[in-house]
Design an enzyme around this catalytic site. Structure first.
Site, PDB file in Angstrom:
ATOM      1  CD  GLN A 180      27.870  65.834   5.084  1.00  7.57           C
ATOM      2  OE1 GLN A 180      27.398  65.165   4.526  1.00  7.57           O
ATOM      3  NE2 GLN A 180      27.515  66.608   5.846  1.00  7.57           N
ATOM      4  CG  PHE A 181      34.752  66.727   8.859  1.00  7.46           C
ATOM      5  CD1 PHE A 181      34.675  67.044  10.273  1.00  7.46           C
ATOM      6  CD2 PHE A 181      34.634  67.761   7.915  1.00  7.46           C
ATOM      7  CE1 PHE A 181      34.675  68.363  10.346  1.00  7.46           C
ATOM      8  CE2 PHE A 181      34.787  68.901   8.212  1.00  7.46           C
ATOM      9  CZ  PHE A 181      34.681  69.395   9.366  1.00  7.46           C
ATOM     10  CB  THR A 182      29.797  67.761   9.460  1.00  6.91           C
ATOM     11  OG1 THR A 182      29.054  67.079   8.296  1.00  6.91           O
ATOM     12  CG2 THR A 182      30.717  68.791   9.238  1.00  6.91           C
TER      13      THR A 182
END
Length: 168
Positions: free
Chosen positions: A100-102
């Site tokens: 989850q790069f967010t």
């Protein structure tokens, strides 16, 4: 004003170029969890941990070592007395790891998050895969999402117990 509020304000206004990056995780104790991509289940677990993993620029070996040794040993499951005293390993639990790069979304300026602190996909994928491999080497059953895919994550929180753990 309490000192922690002043420090929080100062940290929030710090220029991002001077901030040290770190691998980020959100850890949720779950009764069950699954992740789906395009309507198909790519990973499904029973009792254990859902780990959302974000890889930042500059993350590497030290970050991997810290998190893959710390997370499996976190004592966040209840013992017979109801105390948080057992790890996922001790209860024979499973882990679902989702990239989850967010987690690197910076909402400090404007209204659209900036993801400039997230690692570029090729390097992030390598670290994500190494993270999973190191957990499996500890005989923990690990299921995964699909790197860079649009995913639906379904879970039943247990507690709820949700922790934020960074590598630095």
């Amino acid at each position: 004003m309490p000192p922690f509020r002043k420090e929080a304000r100062q940290h929030a206004s710090t220029d991002h170029e001077s901030r040290e990056t770190m691998m980020r995780t959100v850890i949720q104790r779950v009764r069950s969890a699954q992740v789906c991509v395009d309507g198909r289940v790519t990973g499904k677990i029973g009792k254990g941990l859902l780990v959302l993993l974000g890889v930042g620029k500059g993350d590497g070996e030290n970050d991997l070592s810290f998190l893959t040794s710390k997370i499996p040993e976190l004592r966040i499951f209840e013992d017979a007395s109801g105390k948080l005293n057992l790890s996922v390993k001790e209860i024979g639990g499973e882990m679902l790891v989702v990239s989850q790069f967010t987690l690197y979304g910076d909402c400090g300026k404007g209204r659209r998050p900036s993801f400039t602190e997230a690692e570029e996909p090729t390097l992030a994928r390598s670290l994500y895969e190494q993270f999973i491999s190191r957990l499996r080497e500890q005989n923990i059953p690990v299921q995964t999402g699909e790197f860079q895919a649009k995913m639906e994550v379904h879970l039943i929180n247990d507690g709820p117990v949700t922790l934020l753990l960074d590598s630095k």
